[in-house]
Design a protein around this motif. Sequence first.
Motif, PDB file in Angstrom:
ATOM      1  N   LEU A 390      47.462  33.163  38.772  1.00  0.00           N
ATOM      2  CA  LEU A 390      48.136  34.054  38.331  1.00  0.00           C
ATOM      3  C   LEU A 390      49.516  34.344  39.406  1.00  0.00           C
ATOM      4  N   LYS A 391      50.417  34.710  39.122  1.00  0.00           N
ATOM      5  CA  LYS A 391      51.534  35.016  40.005  1.00  0.00           C
ATOM      6  C   LYS A 391      51.156  35.912  40.893  1.00  0.00           C
ATOM      7  N   PRO A 392      51.811  35.796  42.359  1.00  0.00           N
ATOM      8  CA  PRO A 392      51.074  36.520  43.369  1.00  0.00           C
ATOM      9  C   PRO A 392      51.285  38.107  42.929  1.00  0.00           C
ATOM     10  N   GLY A 393      52.409  38.772  42.332  1.00  0.00           N
ATOM     11  CA  GLY A 393      52.317  40.120  42.185  1.00  0.00           C
ATOM     12  C   GLY A 393      51.229  40.367  40.906  1.00  0.00           C
ATOM     13  N   GLU A 394      50.858  39.677  40.069  1.00  0.00           N
ATOM     14  CA  GLU A 394      49.863  39.838  39.003  1.00  0.00           C
ATOM     15  C   GLU A 394      48.604  39.918  39.578  1.00  0.00           C
ATOM     16  N   ARG A 395      48.278  39.116  40.546  1.00  0.00           N
ATOM     17  CA  ARG A 395      47.003  38.911  41.316  1.00  0.00           C
ATOM     18  C   ARG A 395      46.785  40.030  42.021  1.00  0.00           C
ATOM     19  N   LEU A 396      47.767  40.543  42.970  1.00  0.00           N
ATOM     20  CA  LEU A 396      47.769  41.801  43.594  1.00  0.00           C
ATOM     21  C   LEU A 396      47.548  42.937  42.516  1.00  0.00           C
ATOM     22  N   ALA A 397      48.052  42.940  41.578  1.00  0.00           N
ATOM     23  CA  ALA A 397      47.814  44.105  40.713  1.00  0.00           C
ATOM     24  C   ALA A 397      46.257  44.021  40.402  1.00  0.00           C
ATOM     25  N   GLN A 398      45.599  43.109  39.855  1.00  0.00           N
ATOM     26  CA  GLN A 398      44.221  42.884  39.729  1.00  0.00           C
ATOM     27  C   GLN A 398      43.255  43.147  40.903  1.00  0.00           C
ATOM     28  N   TRP A 399      43.687  42.831  41.946  1.00  0.00           N
ATOM     29  CA  TRP A 399      43.002  43.123  43.197  1.00  0.00           C
ATOM     30  C   TRP A 399      43.125  44.665  43.251  1.00  0.00           C
ATOM     31  N   GLU A 400      44.152  45.152  43.278  1.00  0.00           N
ATOM     32  CA  GLU A 400      44.310  46.732  43.329  1.00  0.00           C
ATOM     33  C   GLU A 400      43.415  47.486  42.277  1.00  0.00           C
ATOM     34  N   ARG A 401      43.541  46.792  41.006  1.00  0.00           N
ATOM     35  CA  ARG A 401      42.743  47.629  40.186  1.00  0.00           C
ATOM     36  C   ARG A 401      41.188  47.768  40.560  1.00  0.00           C
TER      37      ARG A 401
END
Length: 589
Positions: A390-401
């Motif tokens: 995943l792109k860093p922003g996408e991965r961070l979004a999943q992490w935040e969810r």
Amino acid sequence: LFDGLGPMRADDARGRAPRRGPETKSTVRVALPVPIDRLFDYTVEADAALVGCRVRVSFGGQKLVGLIVPDDLRDGDATGSSRSLSPVDEVLDEEPAVSEELIRVLADEADAIFCPVGLAIAHGLPPGSAPRVARPYALTLRGERALSQGAVGAGALGGDARPILARLAESSATLPALLRGLPGIPVARRLESLLRDGLVERRSERKAARARVPSVRIVRIAPGLDLEHAAVTTLARATAQAKLLRRIAAHPGGISTTALAHGDPQAPATLRALLRRQFALIETRPIFAAAEAVLTSDEKEGARVELTDDQRQALVPIHDAIKRQLPARFLLHGVTGSGKTEVYLRAIEETLAAGRQALVLVPEITLTHQIVARLRARFGDEVAVLHSGLKPGERLAQWERLRLRHTSIAVGARSALFAPLEALGLVVVDEEHDGAYKNEEGFRYHARDLAERRAARACCPLILGSATPSLESRFRAEQGELHRLSLPRRVGGRPLPAVEIVDLGKEKAKSARGRKLILARPLRRAIEETLVAGGQTILFLNRRGFSTRIFCFQCGHAERCHDCDVALVFHASEHTLRCHYCDSTRVVP
């Protein structure tokens, strides 16, 4: 934690107060991502930081981002009196970014595999989430005076120092930026001279993190606005603004600026007019949508299936461990097609019903799509996907969810082990035998072992699933360390594929002397029968090159590498022998 994101939860268990020192200072223990197997003590304002918060500190002449860890973690690392300690430069979080539970899991694993503890604990944060520190060059007051008085250009500095100072007079700049903007000038060497003479200096500037959660700009009408009154009075002659305002009001939750401008090229200008009149507001909202949120028609039809007797028996101890929150360890040994995934799904169902979260690991990124489809068919948008693809922003979004409890299921490759799951109730490791679970760089952990450690710390069951368990897991099951659950039959009574193992040594003995054995007779016969029947054949070759070795058919001598003592591989296209360990080559004899 990150720019634009909401606050994190904290409790007394995860946020133990730092040790008090004199002069209203506290001492905190910090894990730094350096190849040194110890923790480091720093001072900070009293009660300014909690366990799990990130801090920026000075270390060895550079600025590093570390994580505050519990005081009792490695008591032998105590530095000494707080009077001799360096202070923390900046506390980056108001609430913990990593739970104390995960910090202890990573520290225990680091001790077990002899890894520097700071490198291991650094894996608790998603990559690219920490703010960066830039070290640009800038003019000093002395440099500004020298440039304005024309004192630069002669002597030891040389005439090419003026362009550097002139560039820095506009704004500070890093070395790569200066090299790009000033070609043909020995920038690095000149900067050393300018630093020694006090004409320039290095500064520390905080920059935003590389990874940012994707966001969207939402427009909504101003609170308390009387829409009809504004439309017939203030906007009586501004019909375009009145029309756009009604369009915005039709979406109580707001509408994105992109959707607003779709099909209406004048919408941005009209919206700016409404904003100036304070009839509308714009806010930025993070996007925490699932990476694959739209279900296909096939996935929507993923109904619950009838369990086999073997599956029901396997689920009995698993459900009991989930309900009682026991750190039980299961080896789900099921042949291919026996329904192991359905067992996982039923176990996850029980976990969610208990109000807890589940973690599912797969060995390869490519396999996540298969199990994610099954999970989404059963649980909808309750799935967060975490892997390095995943792109860093996408991965961070999943992490935040996951951190915000927007979803309760984390699925991914080995890096998903570090997901922020504070209510972990089940850990599943699919294809536990796969070598891809071993991380070969930096923190050299085995995901299977680390998953077991994390499940034990969370006091939840662990399921290791495989059709061909690893030797370690099979042995542990025989010793009683793992509870072995067997699925010996395929769902629906489908037969297993026929497997025949051919001893090439015996086949060679049956062949005529001097005849090269390329395909054994059983394999050749099977291929011929398949082709006659109009079928197709796949041959898997476990090698690179044309042949794994060149050897004498009479005596069996094979050409070997003098350094590595392994057989040399014959590459027909290059007509050379190559060692696949040291890459040395040799002419074919």
